[in-house]
Design a protein around this motif. Structure first.
Motif, short mmCIF file in Angstrom:
data_model
loop_
_atom_site.label_atom_id
_atom_site.label_comp_id
_atom_site.label_asym_id
_atom_site.label_seq_id
_atom_site.Cartn_x
_atom_site.Cartn_y
_atom_site.Cartn_z
N LEU A 316 0.84 -1.21 0.00
CA LEU A 316 0.00 0.00 0.00
C LEU A 316 0.87 1.26 0.00
O LEU A 316 0.57 2.23 -0.68
N GLY A 317 1.96 1.19 0.77
CA GLY A 317 2.85 2.36 0.88
C GLY A 317 3.44 2.77 -0.46
O GLY A 317 3.66 3.95 -0.72
N GLN A 318 3.65 1.78 -1.35
CA GLN A 318 4.22 2.10 -2.66
C GLN A 318 3.21 2.76 -3.60
O GLN A 318 3.58 3.28 -4.65
N LEU A 319 1.92 2.73 -3.22
CA LEU A 319 0.92 3.44 -4.05
C LEU A 319 1.05 4.95 -3.88
O LEU A 319 0.68 5.72 -4.76
N ILE A 320 1.56 5.36 -2.71
CA ILE A 320 1.75 6.80 -2.47
C ILE A 320 3.13 7.16 -2.99
O ILE A 320 4.14 6.92 -2.35
N THR A 321 3.16 7.73 -4.19
CA THR A 321 4.43 7.95 -4.87
C THR A 321 5.00 9.35 -4.64
O THR A 321 6.13 9.62 -4.98
N ARG A 322 4.21 10.25 -4.10
CA ARG A 322 4.70 11.61 -3.87
C ARG A 322 3.90 12.25 -2.75
O ARG A 322 2.70 12.05 -2.66
N ARG A 323 4.60 13.00 -1.89
CA ARG A 323 3.93 13.76 -0.84
C ARG A 323 4.34 15.22 -1.01
O ARG A 323 5.52 15.52 -1.11
N GLU A 324 3.37 16.11 -1.03
CA GLU A 324 3.67 17.54 -1.17
C GLU A 324 3.13 18.29 0.03
O GLU A 324 2.17 17.85 0.68
N LYS A 325 3.74 19.45 0.31
CA LYS A 325 3.22 20.32 1.37
C LYS A 325 2.02 21.09 0.83
O LYS A 325 1.97 21.37 -0.38
N GLN A 331 1.97 21.70 -7.39
CA GLN A 331 2.84 20.59 -7.82
C GLN A 331 2.13 19.26 -7.63
O GLN A 331 2.29 18.34 -8.42
N ALA A 332 1.35 19.16 -6.54
CA ALA A 332 0.63 17.91 -6.29
C ALA A 332 -0.36 17.62 -7.41
O ALA A 332 -0.58 16.48 -7.79
N LEU A 333 -0.95 18.69 -7.96
CA LEU A 333 -1.97 18.52 -9.00
C LEU A 333 -1.37 18.28 -10.38
O LEU A 333 -2.05 17.82 -11.29
N ASN A 334 -0.07 18.60 -10.52
CA ASN A 334 0.61 18.39 -11.79
C ASN A 334 1.06 16.95 -11.92
O ASN A 334 1.99 16.53 -11.25
N ARG A 335 0.43 16.20 -12.78
CA ARG A 335 0.75 14.77 -12.87
C ARG A 335 2.13 14.54 -13.45
O ARG A 335 2.50 15.13 -14.46
N GLN A 336 2.90 13.66 -12.79
CA GLN A 336 4.21 13.23 -13.28
C GLN A 336 4.05 11.81 -13.84
O GLN A 336 3.16 11.09 -13.41
N PRO A 337 4.95 11.41 -14.76
CA PRO A 337 4.76 10.12 -15.45
C PRO A 337 4.64 8.92 -14.49
O PRO A 337 3.85 8.02 -14.74
N ASP A 339 3.68 8.92 -11.31
CA ASP A 339 2.76 9.11 -10.18
C ASP A 339 1.72 8.00 -10.13
O ASP A 339 1.17 7.61 -11.17
N ILE A 340 1.45 7.53 -8.92
CA ILE A 340 0.25 6.70 -8.74
C ILE A 340 -0.69 7.55 -7.89
O ILE A 340 -1.54 8.23 -8.42
N LYS A 341 -0.49 7.57 -6.57
CA LYS A 341 -1.30 8.46 -5.73
C LYS A 341 -0.38 9.53 -5.13
O LYS A 341 0.63 9.22 -4.51
N VAL A 342 -0.76 10.77 -5.35
CA VAL A 342 -0.04 11.90 -4.77
C VAL A 342 -0.88 12.43 -3.61
O VAL A 342 -2.11 12.55 -3.74
#
Ligand SMILES: [Zn+2]
Length: 349
Positions: A316-325, A331-337, A339-342
């Motif tokens: 499950l932890g690997q589904l969260i691929t990015r954490r933003e402040k 940046q969180a809303l800008n999809r990166q190639p 990304d799974i769940k930001v």
């Protein structure tokens, strides 16, 4: 306190700003935000394509994939200070329609329901938020930050319930499922398929990045390329792309008597490779069921919490691929190639 707010239907109006403390009208439970997941709906609201502010207001607090910690449980509740909780998104319509009247607001048929962070009620992207005890779901404390995956899990929990419900029109003991799309919804749909003991296949475009390995780590089979070339004939297809070509090709693979469940929302693309009459003949001659599924009611939220609690934490932890402040929400809303769940993280668990 600070919150991520937006003026719905006006692009470029989202900002991280000071707003007043949470409205007691939103509930007697006071919660400190831990994290909020972002999804395509949030991006659409920020782009000005979707969303409604609360009555009498111009701005809406964004966010519907919540995780928080109870600060004050209020007078009547089974909650305690420090409990990890998530908030249900939809509220029944005020009429109410018959489905909302029996608590199945996910099946509302007059469209007058409201939704936190989307439609007429402030969402969860604020440092603190309030919620009614009956719309608060306690999260298994050992899940920690992974509790933020609960809302997307409710979507696939309902989809599986739909599949099994309509499957029961005849003898139905499915052994295999094809999930199209390996985003967060597809991967969670695959997880629930594995938990049901099924032979799970996942189709996505990519051949690299984290998705193929995440599918294999579940014990499922990863496929890329066209659904038309798949060497399988699943009894269930859970469609998580909303892409016309993927839908058309994968439908041809469904075994006779199978159930095809749509969860993806797309638009445009090819009109059709098949005429409507050809399409209906396929459905008739294969006894197929096509069922759409959106949103979730309290039963799905409860079951999704149980499913997450049973799942492997590292996976499950690997589904969260990015954490933003929160201040970096753009940046969180800008999809990166890859990304799974930001998620936007407001505080430590
Ligand atoms: Zn309703």
């Amino acid at each position: 306190m600070k919150a991520i707010t937006v003026e719905p239907k006006k692009p470029g109006t989202a900002r991280w700003e000071d707003i007043s403390e949470p409205d007691p009208m939103n509930g007697s439970v006071l919660v400190e935000a831990v994290a909020v997941g972002v999804c395509g709906t949030d991006a659409e609201i920020v782009e000005g394509k979707y969303g409604w502010a609360p009555p009498g207001k111009r701005r809406l607090v964004l966010g519907h994939e919540s995780l928080g910690r109870v600060i004050d449980p209020g007078p009547v509740t089974g909650l305690k200070k420090g409990n990890l909780v998530v908030g249900i998104v939809r509220r029944p319509d005020p009429v109410p329609c018959s489905n909302c009247a029996v608590g199945e607001w996910d099946m509302c048929h007059n469209g007058q329901y409201t939704e936190r962070g989307i439609k007429q009620i402030d969402g969860y992207m604020s440092e603190r938020w309030r919620i009614e005890p009956e719309y608060t779901i306690k999260v298994d404390p050992t899940l920690g930050i992974l509790g933020v995956l609960l809302e997307p899990t409710t979507v696939v929990t309902k989809a599986w319930e739909m599949v099994m419900a309509v499957g029961q029109r005849s003898f139905f003991e499915p052994r295999s499922v094809l999930v199209t799309g390996a985003g967060p919804i597809g991967l969670l749909a695959a997880l629930l398929g594995i938990q049901r003991g099924l032979d799970v296949h996942v189709l996505d475009r990519v051949t690299s990045g984290p998705k193929p390995d995440l599918v294999r780590a579940l014990g499922a089979t990863y496929h890329s390329g066209s659904a038309a070339d798949l060497p399988i004939e699943p009894e269930v297809i859970i469609e998580c792309t909303g892409v016309g070509a993927v839908i058309g090709d994968s439908m041809q693979k469904l075994r006779a008597g199978g159930v095809f469940c749509f969860t993806g929302v797309g638009s445009g693309g090819i009109t059709s490779r098949m005429s409507v009459a050809d399409f209906s003949s396929t459905i008739v001659l294969k006894n197929m069921v096509l069922v759409g599924s959106v949103n979730a009611n309290k039963r799905h939220w409860f079951k999704a919490g149980e499913a997450l609690a049973r799942a492997d934490r590292a996976w499950l932890g690997q589904l969260i691929t990015r954490r933003e402040k929160p201040e970096n929400f753009q940046q969180a809303l800008n999809r990166q190639p890859d990304d799974i769940k930001v998620i936007i993280q407001f505080s430590e668990v």
